[in-house]
Design a protein around this motif. Structure first.
Motif, mmCIF file in Angstrom:
data_model
loop_
_atom_site.group_PDB
_atom_site.id
_atom_site.type_symbol
_atom_site.label_atom_id
_atom_site.label_comp_id
_atom_site.label_asym_id
_atom_site.label_seq_id
_atom_site.Cartn_x
_atom_site.Cartn_y
_atom_site.Cartn_z
ATOM 1 N N GLU A 29 0.835 -1.210 0.000
ATOM 2 C CA GLU A 29 0.000 0.000 0.000
ATOM 3 C C GLU A 29 0.871 1.262 0.000
ATOM 4 N N GLU A 30 1.933 1.241 0.797
ATOM 5 C CA GLU A 30 2.843 2.392 0.881
ATOM 6 C C GLU A 30 3.488 2.687 -0.476
ATOM 7 N N ARG A 31 3.972 1.641 -1.135
ATOM 8 C CA ARG A 31 4.616 1.808 -2.445
ATOM 9 C C ARG A 31 3.606 2.255 -3.500
ATOM 10 N N ALA A 32 2.398 1.718 -3.443
ATOM 11 C CA ALA A 32 1.350 2.112 -4.389
ATOM 12 C C ALA A 32 1.084 3.611 -4.287
ATOM 13 N N LYS A 33 0.986 4.112 -3.076
ATOM 14 C CA LYS A 33 0.730 5.544 -2.880
ATOM 15 C C LYS A 33 1.907 6.380 -3.360
ATOM 16 N N HIS A 34 3.129 5.884 -3.151
ATOM 17 C CA HIS A 34 4.329 6.590 -3.610
ATOM 18 C C HIS A 34 4.341 6.687 -5.135
ATOM 19 N N LEU A 35 4.121 5.556 -5.812
ATOM 20 C CA LEU A 35 4.125 5.545 -7.279
ATOM 21 C C LEU A 35 2.987 6.380 -7.849
ATOM 22 N N GLU A 36 1.836 6.362 -7.174
ATOM 23 C CA GLU A 36 0.709 7.179 -7.616
ATOM 24 C C GLU A 36 1.048 8.667 -7.491
ATOM 25 N N GLY A 37 1.759 9.019 -6.426
ATOM 26 C CA GLY A 37 2.180 10.406 -6.223
ATOM 27 C C GLY A 37 3.136 10.894 -7.293
ATOM 28 N N LEU A 38 3.854 9.967 -7.917
ATOM 29 C CA LEU A 38 4.773 10.300 -9.013
ATOM 30 C C LEU A 38 4.072 10.243 -10.379
ATOM 31 N N PHE A 39 2.750 9.982 -10.360
ATOM 32 C CA PHE A 39 1.925 9.895 -11.575
ATOM 33 C C PHE A 39 2.368 8.769 -12.506
ATOM 34 N N LEU A 40 2.939 7.714 -11.940
ATOM 35 C CA LEU A 40 3.393 6.572 -12.741
ATOM 36 C C LEU A 40 2.333 5.483 -12.845
#
Length: 55
Positions: A29-40
């Protein structure tokens, strides 16, 4: 969590594997939110027994 790639990128946390557009894969979940924040990626909603809706 399942995520869907919006734009191709090199996954630094997975031996620089190239993630291609529209690829779906599992991450924390943490990584998903990080990647989403980078618009990837976009986070896919969990649904039981139904197909994911494509945007």
């Amino acid at each position: 969590m399942r995520v869907k790639v919006k734009i191709p990128f090199r996954d630094k946390e997975n031996d620089l594997k190239t993630r291609k557009e529209n690829e779906i894969f599992d991450v924390s979940e943490e990584r998903a939110k990080h990647l989403e924040g980078l618009f990837l990626v976009e986070i896919l909603k969990e649904s039981k027994g139904k197909k994911e809706e494509e945007k």
